[in-house]
Design a protein around this motif. Structure first.
Motif, PDB file in Angstrom:
ATOM      1  N   GLU A 101       0.827  -1.208   0.000  1.00 22.91           N
ATOM      2  CA  GLU A 101       0.000   0.000   0.000  1.00 22.91           C
ATOM      3  C   GLU A 101       0.860   1.257   0.000  1.00 22.91           C
ATOM      4  O   GLU A 101       0.525   2.236  -0.682  1.00 22.91           O
ATOM      5  N   TYR A 102       1.968   1.223   0.734  1.00 20.36           N
ATOM      6  CA  TYR A 102       2.875   2.382   0.759  1.00 20.36           C
ATOM      7  C   TYR A 102       3.479   2.601  -0.617  1.00 20.36           C
ATOM      8  O   TYR A 102       3.570   3.741  -1.099  1.00 20.36           O
ATOM      9  N   ARG A 105       0.815   4.105  -2.960  1.00 19.88           N
ATOM     10  CA  ARG A 105       0.587   5.533  -2.689  1.00 19.88           C
ATOM     11  C   ARG A 105       1.764   6.377  -3.175  1.00 19.88           C
ATOM     12  O   ARG A 105       1.565   7.446  -3.773  1.00 19.88           O
ATOM     13  N   GLN A 108       1.614   6.600  -6.918  1.00 18.88           N
ATOM     14  CA  GLN A 108       0.554   7.512  -7.346  1.00 18.88           C
ATOM     15  C   GLN A 108       1.003   8.968  -7.258  1.00 18.88           C
ATOM     16  O   GLN A 108       0.765   9.763  -8.182  1.00 18.88           O
TER      17      GLN A 108
END
Length: 297
Positions: A101-102, A105, A108
């Motif tokens: 998830e890190y 992100r 992104q």
């Protein structure tokens, strides 16, 4: 206890006879005491055997209890090991999930930062395709934009072989068009040879897998990103691709609007220049007419 009483009674009787001067030896030779002692020995043997059996039973029960305690300790240790292993596996899975998830992100934010500023569509495509190729470790890529005529055209490329670098004459493949129609990322395996040849110092090669990312906003297609890989594409890459659809679409739409605005401003400037030229020509013409009019007078 009864045998003890009988023996004590015999002894008291013998003593009494002895004191009275009677024949105590006759009482002794009746074997009465011998029979009592034999019965005593039999009872004692039974008591000893009973105690031995109780002791053996107690030892057997103690052994069973010991085995039960040992088995309980072993089972408890195994359960504890299973719980520790499960906790470690869960912690490792959570750690990998947080890392994924890190990374998503961070990726992104990186791609979004590449779209900032007043960039034309071609510049935006170059920035996005380069950033995505480097993030996802893609070996080749093409950025297709849906133009005003509703056709997908290539505007930027990454590591594309020299025989296909002319993006202006490059037609979007059927796979790209299909991804644009479905508005969903497509993961293609077993690509045909020669599809999106990869340029390198050692020559050219073809990717093994293809990832198509249609960038759409409110159901309207803005662009399709085409990335080729020499390796297997995992779920993390697909998740990142899906998460970038709207951001890239907004960036492309803003670049299109900016380009259209620049075109309109240029048209306005040209029209103003033409109008100024016409006004100047009209002024010169008026002056010539006035001059002619004065000459005629």
């Amino acid at each position: 206890e009864l045998l003890s009483r009988e023996k004590m009674a015999e002894l008291r009787e013998t003593i009494a006879l002895q004191r009275a001067g009677g024949n105590a030896h006759a009482l002794v030779h009746t074997d009465r005491g011998k029979r009592a002692m034999e019965r005593f020995r039999e009872v004692y043997a039974v008591m000893v055997e009973t105690q031995r059996q109780k002791l053996d039973l107690g030892r057997a029960q103690w052994g069973d209890i010991t085995n039960q305690v040992f088995n309980f300790n072993v089972i408890s240790a195994l359960v504890l090991l299973v719980l520790i292993a499960g906790s470690a596996i869960s912690a490792g899975r959570d750690h990998r999930l947080r890392n994924r998830e890190y990374w998503i992100r961070k990726s992104q934010l990186l791609v979004t930062s590449q779209m900032q500023g007043d960039q034309r569509v071609e510049q935006l495509g170059e920035s996005v395709i380069t950033a995505l190729a480097q993030l996802l470790d893609a070996q080749v890529g093409v950025f297709h934009v849906n133009n005003a005529q509703g056709k997908l055209v290539g505007v930027a490329a990454y590591a594309l072989s020299s025989d296909r670098q002319s993006l202006a004459t490059m037609e979007s493949s059927g796979l790209v068009s299909q991804a644009g129609k479905e508005l969903m990322p497509m993961h293609i395996r077993d690509l045909p040879n020669g599809y999106l040849n990869i340029a390198s110092a050692l020559g050219s090669s073809s990717p093994r897998e293809l990832l198509l990312i249609p960038a759409s906003l409110n159901g309207r297609l803005q662009a399709v990103i085409e990335l080729g890989f020499l390796r297997h594409i995992g779920q993390t890459e697909l998740q990142l691709a899906s998460s970038l659809i709207e951001n890239i679409a907004m960036g492309v739409r803003a670049a299109k609007d900016r380009s259209r605005l620049e075109e309109l401003l240029e048209e306005t400037r040209q029209q103003a220049a033409q109008l100024q030229t016409q006004q100047e020509e009209l002024r010169v013409g008026n002056e010539e007419l006035e001059e002619q009019s004065r000459t005629l007078r």
